[in-house]
Design a protein around this motif. Structure first.
Motif, PDB file in Angstrom:
ATOM      1  N   LEU A  18      16.430  63.219  88.692  1.00  0.00           N
ATOM      2  CA  LEU A  18      17.869  63.136  88.949  1.00  0.00           C
ATOM      3  C   LEU A  18      18.438  61.775  88.567  1.00  0.00           C
ATOM      4  O   LEU A  18      19.548  61.681  88.041  1.00  0.00           O
ATOM      5  CB  LEU A  18      18.157  63.425  90.422  1.00  0.00           C
ATOM      6  CG  LEU A  18      18.326  64.890  90.808  1.00  0.00           C
ATOM      7  CD1 LEU A  18      18.760  65.005  92.269  1.00  0.00           C
ATOM      8  CD2 LEU A  18      19.328  65.589  89.921  1.00  0.00           C
ATOM      9  N   GLY A  19      17.660  60.712  88.829  1.00  0.00           N
ATOM     10  CA  GLY A  19      18.117  59.386  88.431  1.00  0.00           C
ATOM     11  C   GLY A  19      18.283  59.270  86.925  1.00  0.00           C
ATOM     12  O   GLY A  19      19.273  58.719  86.441  1.00  0.00           O
ATOM     13  N   PHE A  65      25.493  62.264 101.023  1.00  0.00           N
ATOM     14  CA  PHE A  65      26.093  63.068  99.963  1.00  0.00           C
ATOM     15  C   PHE A  65      27.608  62.911  99.954  1.00  0.00           C
ATOM     16  O   PHE A  65      28.220  62.836  98.881  1.00  0.00           O
ATOM     17  CB  PHE A  65      25.729  64.541 100.147  1.00  0.00           C
ATOM     18  CG  PHE A  65      26.306  65.432  99.079  1.00  0.00           C
ATOM     19  CD1 PHE A  65      25.677  65.546  97.851  1.00  0.00           C
ATOM     20  CD2 PHE A  65      27.480  66.145  99.297  1.00  0.00           C
ATOM     21  CE1 PHE A  65      26.215  66.348  96.856  1.00  0.00           C
ATOM     22  CE2 PHE A  65      28.021  66.948  98.313  1.00  0.00           C
ATOM     23  CZ  PHE A  65      27.386  67.049  97.087  1.00  0.00           C
ATOM     24  N   ALA A  66      28.224  62.867 101.134  1.00  0.00           N
ATOM     25  CA  ALA A  66      29.675  62.712 101.203  1.00  0.00           C
ATOM     26  C   ALA A  66      30.122  61.419 100.538  1.00  0.00           C
ATOM     27  O   ALA A  66      31.143  61.377  99.841  1.00  0.00           O
ATOM     28  CB  ALA A  66      30.131  62.753 102.657  1.00  0.00           C
ATOM     29  N   ASN A  67      29.360  60.352 100.727  1.00  0.00           N
ATOM     30  CA  ASN A  67      29.735  59.064 100.140  1.00  0.00           C
ATOM     31  C   ASN A  67      29.516  59.051  98.632  1.00  0.00           C
ATOM     32  O   ASN A  67      30.386  58.612  97.875  1.00  0.00           O
ATOM     33  CB  ASN A  67      28.924  57.947 100.789  1.00  0.00           C
ATOM     34  CG  ASN A  67      29.472  56.571 100.483  1.00  0.00           C
ATOM     35  OD1 ASN A  67      30.395  56.098 101.122  1.00  0.00           O
ATOM     36  ND2 ASN A  67      28.899  55.907  99.498  1.00  0.00           N
ATOM     37  N   ALA A 117      24.551  50.537  92.356  1.00  0.00           N
ATOM     38  CA  ALA A 117      25.518  50.186  93.393  1.00  0.00           C
ATOM     39  C   ALA A 117      26.025  51.422  94.123  1.00  0.00           C
ATOM     40  O   ALA A 117      26.159  51.421  95.347  1.00  0.00           O
ATOM     41  CB  ALA A 117      26.692  49.420  92.773  1.00  0.00           C
ATOM     42  N   LEU A 118      26.288  52.510  93.385  1.00  0.00           N
ATOM     43  CA  LEU A 118      26.767  53.732  94.017  1.00  0.00           C
ATOM     44  C   LEU A 118      25.702  54.343  94.920  1.00  0.00           C
ATOM     45  O   LEU A 118      25.989  54.784  96.037  1.00  0.00           O
ATOM     46  CB  LEU A 118      27.191  54.739  92.941  1.00  0.00           C
ATOM     47  CG  LEU A 118      28.388  54.358  92.073  1.00  0.00           C
ATOM     48  CD1 LEU A 118      28.634  55.413  90.997  1.00  0.00           C
ATOM     49  CD2 LEU A 118      29.638  54.156  92.917  1.00  0.00           C
ATOM     50  N   VAL A 119      24.459  54.373  94.442  1.00  0.00           N
ATOM     51  CA  VAL A 119      23.374  54.960  95.225  1.00  0.00           C
ATOM     52  C   VAL A 119      23.066  54.087  96.441  1.00  0.00           C
ATOM     53  O   VAL A 119      22.889  54.583  97.563  1.00  0.00           O
ATOM     54  CB  VAL A 119      22.122  55.141  94.351  1.00  0.00           C
ATOM     55  CG1 VAL A 119      20.913  55.528  95.194  1.00  0.00           C
ATOM     56  CG2 VAL A 119      22.371  56.211  93.288  1.00  0.00           C
ATOM     57  N   ILE A 151      19.435  62.506  97.651  1.00  0.00           N
ATOM     58  CA  ILE A 151      20.744  63.056  97.966  1.00  0.00           C
ATOM     59  C   ILE A 151      21.844  62.234  97.304  1.00  0.00           C
ATOM     60  O   ILE A 151      22.856  62.778  96.840  1.00  0.00           O
ATOM     61  CB  ILE A 151      20.945  63.100  99.491  1.00  0.00           C
ATOM     62  CG1 ILE A 151      19.890  64.001 100.134  1.00  0.00           C
ATOM     63  CG2 ILE A 151      22.337  63.596  99.841  1.00  0.00           C
ATOM     64  CD1 ILE A 151      19.903  65.432  99.636  1.00  0.00           C
ATOM     65  N   ALA A 152      21.670  60.915  97.243  1.00  0.00           N
ATOM     66  CA  ALA A 152      22.667  60.067  96.600  1.00  0.00           C
ATOM     67  C   ALA A 152      22.771  60.382  95.113  1.00  0.00           C
ATOM     68  O   ALA A 152      23.882  60.456  94.559  1.00  0.00           O
ATOM     69  CB  ALA A 152      22.317  58.590  96.814  1.00  0.00           C
ATOM     70  N   PHE A 153      21.636  60.566  94.442  1.00  0.00           N
ATOM     71  CA  PHE A 153      21.674  60.949  93.031  1.00  0.00           C
ATOM     72  C   PHE A 153      22.366  62.303  92.865  1.00  0.00           C
ATOM     73  O   PHE A 153      23.144  62.503  91.921  1.00  0.00           O
ATOM     74  CB  PHE A 153      20.258  61.016  92.464  1.00  0.00           C
ATOM     75  CG  PHE A 153      19.645  59.677  92.175  1.00  0.00           C
ATOM     76  CD1 PHE A 153      20.314  58.743  91.404  1.00  0.00           C
ATOM     77  CD2 PHE A 153      18.389  59.345  92.670  1.00  0.00           C
ATOM     78  CE1 PHE A 153      19.759  57.503  91.141  1.00  0.00           C
ATOM     79  CE2 PHE A 153      17.826  58.110  92.410  1.00  0.00           C
ATOM     80  CZ  PHE A 153      18.510  57.185  91.644  1.00  0.00           C
TER      81      PHE A 153
END
Length: 286
Positions: free
Chosen positions: A270-271, A104-106, A136-138, A183-185
């Motif tokens: 979420l995606g 999540f921080a990233n 790329a972000l995820v 969590i990345a989304f």
């Protein structure tokens, strides 16, 4: 009168290849997507002492406190009628909790810092599609979570009295991927919405941390009253931790298939939401 037949010029034929020096992108811009992914990975690896090792050591402190200070080495936790040593029970939960926080921080940092520093154009100008940008972000956030997870797993494998040998490797990989992707989304969504660092910190302190700590990381929800068990089942982090723990101890608080379905559905929702907001440029494009 001019009786000469008229000669019509043949239509210009488009060359099958682009002109020399002119790039031509077809379907997926693999080069651009890889460049953005590599850039995001290099960004957190340059300060890996802060982004990888520090979260791993901080999470490892929980294991030391619960096992050494509370005498947890002789305790057991019952998961659906099966007794599991407390150290083996808590270790997988701590691993995935450290991965969640790092992921999540990233993910919540990339676009937000672009807004604050005025470098958001670096994400909008390259010739990559919205889906490629989101991927790329995820993917970079999941990569950071994997690094933290391996660091924690290695430290816990060397700790006496803790067994972190996977019983079902597929469950570790599957729920690790589903959990960190979710969590990345969530982090990308926060990064789209946030306009300053205080906004990202608020989501971390008041949403991510409480949901992670109250998701059965340190206890089995079977010990909770029925009302709080129902609340725990409404917590998506509960399914991440339970499924990931199943991969190590072959026991879980919830049906693994149901947990997988819930997480897969949340990832799709979420995606899709992140993709829609990025495509519309909400809080990103003027």
């Amino acid at each position: 009168m001019n009786d000469q037949p008229k000669i019509h010029a043949a239509p210009a034929v488009q060359p099958p290849f682009a002109e020399p020096g002119v790039p031509q992108i077809r379907n997926i811009n693999w080069a651009g997507t890889w460049a953005l992914y590599a850039k995001e990975v290099r960004r957190f690896m340059k300060v890996q002492l802060q982004t990888v090792w520090a979260p791993a050591i901080t999470t490892l402190m929980f294991l030391i406190i619960f096992i050494v200070a509370l005498g947890g080495s002789g305790r057991t936790v019952t998961l659906r009628g099966e007794a599991v040593p407390f150290a083996d029970f808590i270790a997988p939960g701590l691993i995935i909790m450290g991965m969640i926080n790092a992921c999540f921080a990233n993910a919540s940092f990339a676009l937000m810092v672009g807004k604050v520093q005025g470098t958001l154009v670096d994400y909008l100008m390259p010739p990559i599609a919205v889906g490629e940008l989101l991927f790329a972000l995820v993917a970079s956030s999941v990569t950071r979570a994997v690094f933290v997870g391996f660091a924690l797993w290695g430290a816990m494998a060397l700790w006496p009295g803790v067994h972190v040998t996977p019983a079902h490797l597929w469950a570790v990989l599957w729920f690790g991927l589903l959990g960190t992707s979710f969590i990345a989304f969530l982090g990308v969504l926060t990064s789209i919405w946030a306009e300053k660092f205080d906004h990202g910190a608020a989501i971390t302190n008041f949403v991510i941390s409480p949901l992670a700590l109250l998701s059965g990381t340190f206890y089995s929800i079977d010990r909770l009253p029925p009302l709080f068990q129902a609340i725990s089942h409404a917590n998506p982090f509960f399914y991440i931790i339970s499924g990931f723990r199943y991969g190590f101890v072959a026991a879980a608080d919830v049906n693994v298939l149901a947990a997988s379905s819930v997480l897969l559905g949340l990832n799709l929702v979420l995606g899709g939401l992140c993709y829609t907001l990025l495509r519309r440029g909400w809080k990103i494009k003027a």
